[in-house]
Design a protein around this motif. Structure first.
Motif, PDB file in Angstrom:
ATOM      1  N   ALA A  42      17.881   9.111   0.826  1.00 47.58           N
ATOM      2  CA  ALA A  42      17.652   8.075   2.206  1.00 47.58           C
ATOM      3  C   ALA A  42      18.348   9.256   2.607  1.00 47.58           C
ATOM      4  O   ALA A  42      17.471   9.450   4.061  1.00 47.58           O
ATOM      5  CB  ALA A  42      18.785   7.345   2.203  1.00 47.58           C
ATOM      6  N   PHE A  43      19.263   9.980   3.048  1.00 50.35           N
ATOM      7  CA  PHE A  43      19.645  11.565   3.534  1.00 50.35           C
ATOM      8  C   PHE A  43      18.609  12.154   4.043  1.00 50.35           C
ATOM      9  O   PHE A  43      18.745  12.982   5.347  1.00 50.35           O
ATOM     10  CB  PHE A  43      20.646  11.933   2.846  1.00 50.35           C
ATOM     11  N   THR A  67       6.913  11.815   1.726  1.00 42.65           N
ATOM     12  CA  THR A  67       7.192  10.841   0.641  1.00 42.65           C
ATOM     13  C   THR A  67       7.248  11.671  -0.207  1.00 42.65           C
ATOM     14  O   THR A  67       7.992  10.834  -1.873  1.00 42.65           O
ATOM     15  CB  THR A  67       6.129  10.219   1.160  1.00 42.65           C
ATOM     16  N   LEU A  68       6.132  11.682  -1.204  1.00 39.05           N
ATOM     17  CA  LEU A  68       5.713  11.754  -2.813  1.00 39.05           C
ATOM     18  C   LEU A  68       7.115  12.793  -3.089  1.00 39.05           C
ATOM     19  O   LEU A  68       7.199  12.364  -4.197  1.00 39.05           O
ATOM     20  CB  LEU A  68       4.662  12.432  -2.513  1.00 39.05           C
ATOM     21  N   ALA A  69       7.463  13.718  -2.352  1.00 42.22           N
ATOM     22  CA  ALA A  69       8.183  14.737  -3.035  1.00 42.22           C
ATOM     23  C   ALA A  69       9.361  13.823  -3.043  1.00 42.22           C
ATOM     24  O   ALA A  69      10.380  13.976  -3.601  1.00 42.22           O
ATOM     25  CB  ALA A  69       8.427  15.312  -2.019  1.00 42.22           C
ATOM     26  N   LEU A 105      13.355   1.221 -11.739  1.00 50.21           N
ATOM     27  CA  LEU A 105      14.808   2.265 -11.892  1.00 50.21           C
ATOM     28  C   LEU A 105      13.311   3.167 -11.302  1.00 50.21           C
ATOM     29  O   LEU A 105      13.318   4.258 -10.321  1.00 50.21           O
ATOM     30  CB  LEU A 105      14.961   2.563 -12.560  1.00 50.21           C
ATOM     31  N   MET A 106      11.397   2.908 -12.058  1.00 49.98           N
ATOM     32  CA  MET A 106      10.881   4.271 -12.124  1.00 49.98           C
ATOM     33  C   MET A 106       9.916   3.618 -11.177  1.00 49.98           C
ATOM     34  O   MET A 106       9.522   4.223 -11.278  1.00 49.98           O
ATOM     35  CB  MET A 106      10.725   4.673 -13.954  1.00 49.98           C
ATOM     36  N   ASN A 107      10.024   2.237 -11.034  1.00 50.25           N
ATOM     37  CA  ASN A 107       8.670   1.913  -9.982  1.00 50.25           C
ATOM     38  C   ASN A 107       8.553   2.474  -8.836  1.00 50.25           C
ATOM     39  O   ASN A 107      10.012   2.298  -7.450  1.00 50.25           O
ATOM     40  CB  ASN A 107       9.048   0.623 -10.275  1.00 50.25           C
ATOM     41  N   PRO A 108       8.040   3.120  -7.931  1.00 46.34           N
ATOM     42  CA  PRO A 108       7.648   3.522  -6.914  1.00 46.34           C
ATOM     43  C   PRO A 108       7.859   2.661  -5.861  1.00 46.34           C
ATOM     44  O   PRO A 108       8.551   3.696  -4.617  1.00 46.34           O
ATOM     45  CB  PRO A 108       6.504   4.750  -6.330  1.00 46.34           C
ATOM     46  N   VAL A 109       7.203   1.954  -5.888  1.00 53.86           N
ATOM     47  CA  VAL A 109       7.383   0.700  -4.453  1.00 53.86           C
ATOM     48  C   VAL A 109       8.949   0.229  -4.362  1.00 53.86           C
ATOM     49  O   VAL A 109       9.546  -0.025  -2.929  1.00 53.86           O
ATOM     50  CB  VAL A 109       6.777  -0.741  -5.273  1.00 53.86           C
ATOM     51  N   PHE A 110       9.821   0.151  -5.370  1.00 53.82           N
ATOM     52  CA  PHE A 110      10.943  -0.148  -5.932  1.00 53.82           C
ATOM     53  C   PHE A 110      12.431   0.474  -4.995  1.00 53.82           C
ATOM     54  O   PHE A 110      13.166   0.750  -3.876  1.00 53.82           O
ATOM     55  CB  PHE A 110      11.410  -0.609  -7.392  1.00 53.82           C
ATOM     56  N   ILE A 111      11.570   2.076  -5.253  1.00 51.92           N
ATOM     57  CA  ILE A 111      12.522   3.421  -4.385  1.00 51.92           C
ATOM     58  C   ILE A 111      12.024   2.905  -2.993  1.00 51.92           C
ATOM     59  O   ILE A 111      13.046   3.306  -2.545  1.00 51.92           O
ATOM     60  CB  ILE A 111      12.032   4.504  -5.488  1.00 51.92           C
ATOM     61  N   VAL A 112      10.647   2.873  -2.679  1.00 61.05           N
ATOM     62  CA  VAL A 112      10.592   3.008  -1.321  1.00 61.05           C
ATOM     63  C   VAL A 112      11.538   2.003  -0.715  1.00 61.05           C
ATOM     64  O   VAL A 112      11.517   2.577   0.515  1.00 61.05           O
ATOM     65  CB  VAL A 112       8.753   3.126  -0.859  1.00 61.05           C
ATOM     66  N   VAL A 114      13.737   0.819  -1.412  1.00 62.52           N
ATOM     67  CA  VAL A 114      15.548   0.806  -1.936  1.00 62.52           C
ATOM     68  C   VAL A 114      16.000   2.323  -0.022  1.00 62.52           C
ATOM     69  O   VAL A 114      16.802   1.576   0.786  1.00 62.52           O
ATOM     70  CB  VAL A 114      16.058   1.267  -2.539  1.00 62.52           C
ATOM     71  N   GLU A 115      14.891   2.822  -0.430  1.00 56.76           N
ATOM     72  CA  GLU A 115      15.319   4.132   0.577  1.00 56.76           C
ATOM     73  C   GLU A 115      14.604   3.516   2.274  1.00 56.76           C
ATOM     74  O   GLU A 115      14.993   3.860   2.962  1.00 56.76           O
ATOM     75  CB  GLU A 115      14.282   5.328   0.139  1.00 56.76           C
ATOM     76  N   SER A 116      13.896   3.351   2.345  1.00 55.78           N
ATOM     77  CA  SER A 116      13.689   2.379   3.785  1.00 55.78           C
ATOM     78  C   SER A 116      14.478   1.360   4.247  1.00 55.78           C
ATOM     79  O   SER A 116      15.053   1.559   5.359  1.00 55.78           O
ATOM     80  CB  SER A 116      12.508   1.210   3.628  1.00 55.78           C
ATOM     81  N   ALA A 117      15.049   0.644   3.018  1.00 57.89           N
ATOM     82  CA  ALA A 117      16.217  -0.890   4.120  1.00 57.89           C
ATOM     83  C   ALA A 117      17.043   0.415   4.333  1.00 57.89           C
ATOM     84  O   ALA A 117      17.737  -0.139   5.097  1.00 57.89           O
ATOM     85  CB  ALA A 117      16.695  -0.555   2.967  1.00 57.89           C
ATOM     86  N   PHE A 118      17.717   1.788   3.603  1.00 54.95           N
ATOM     87  CA  PHE A 118      18.622   2.640   3.864  1.00 54.95           C
ATOM     88  C   PHE A 118      18.828   2.684   5.242  1.00 54.95           C
ATOM     89  O   PHE A 118      19.372   3.513   5.606  1.00 54.95           O
ATOM     90  CB  PHE A 118      19.617   3.571   2.472  1.00 54.95           C
ATOM     91  N   VAL A 119      17.176   3.914   4.858  1.00 53.68           N
ATOM     92  CA  VAL A 119      16.890   4.187   6.362  1.00 53.68           C
ATOM     93  C   VAL A 119      17.270   3.026   7.344  1.00 53.68           C
ATOM     94  O   VAL A 119      17.062   3.650   9.466  1.00 53.68           O
ATOM     95  CB  VAL A 119      16.144   5.405   6.232  1.00 53.68           C
ATOM     96  N   ALA A 120      16.360   2.085   7.207  1.00 48.52           N
ATOM     97  CA  ALA A 120      16.214   1.215   8.524  1.00 48.52           C
ATOM     98  C   ALA A 120      17.181   0.631   9.450  1.00 48.52           C
ATOM     99  O   ALA A 120      17.842   0.309  10.668  1.00 48.52           O
ATOM    100  CB  ALA A 120      15.460   0.783   8.090  1.00 48.52           C
TER     101      ALA A 120
END
Length: 243
Positions: A42-43, A67-69, A105-112, A114-120
């Protein structure tokens, strides 16, 4: 006050992701531990290299790579947190550790998500705080020609970009050369400044008038590019309506 609210936001975000992770069979301390491993991504998303966004032609391609990284790094970090937790529990083989790893926890969609919610959430909070607590007395420090310079934000008329160098122009005519990209200056200066051109960022309070392809800042005429024309015109109409 701003700093306290921002810290409180990130603590709340960490608590919420811990609640989500708890539903996967972890205890709350374990969920909190795993949740902290979502923060680096997120940071990193919040503080992407400014040069990535400076060139529109490379922004999309660079954004995909970044994003991939971030996704790959987050999968590795969350997996590491999971293995550490199971290692502390003990008595599980390496195969058991893999089998007990929740797939989500290894699902890219789930990770995106979570990260998008933090950043938004962080973005909208900052936007609200800038409106509620204006930075009229705020100062910025930067390096100009190997010298440390501190100026009041309200004294900056505009920032001009020229290849790898930017120039900070003050209301008294003083100019400071700097190597910070203009997109980074936009982040530092906040909503009280508006981008009017790829090469210009202006102080909204210093705008005098606007024509179809230019804007006047304390009598200085600066170009308005086609990409920013609509947003600048909308800003200027709001400024006129306020008086």
């Amino acid at each position: 006050m701003k700093r306290i609210l921002i810290i409180s936001y990130w603590l709340l975000a960490l608590f919420l992701i811990a609640i989500v992770v708890m539903s996967l069979g972890y205890t709350f301390p374990e969920s909190l531990f795993i949740g902290t491993f979502f923060l680096p991504g997120a940071f990193l998303t919040l503080y992407l290299p400014s040069k990535l966004l400076q060139d529109r032609k490379r922004a999309l391609k660079g954004g995909v790579y970044v994003t991939l990284a971030i996704i790959i790094a987050e999968v590795f970090l969350v997996m590491s947190a999971h293995f550490i937790i199971l290692g502390m529990r003990g008595a599980l083989s390496q195969v058991d550790k893999w089998e007990n790893m929740p797939e989500i926890l290894m699902n890219p969609v789930f990770i995106v998500i979570v990260e998008s919610a933090f950043v938004a959430g962080n973005y909208f909070l900052w936007k609200r705080l800038r409106t509620r607590y204006p930075d009229n007395g705020r100062q910025l420090s930067f390096v100009s020609e190997r010298h440390n310079v501190t100026v009041a934000v309200c004294d900056i008329l505009y920032v001009e970009s020229n290849d790898t160098e930017t120039t900070v122009v003050l209301s008294d005519g003083i100019r400071y050369r700097n190597r910070t990209p203009i997109s980074r200056w936009a982040d530092l200066l906040g909503d009280s400044f508006i981008r009017v051109h790829r090469s210009y960022l202006v102080n909204t309070s210093a705008v005098d008038s606007m024509s179809s392809d230019s804007i006047s800042v304390c009598g200085i005429c600066l170009p308005v590019s086609r990409n920013y024309r609509d947003s600048v015109r909308e800003f200027y109409q709001r400024k006129l309506s306020k008086g």
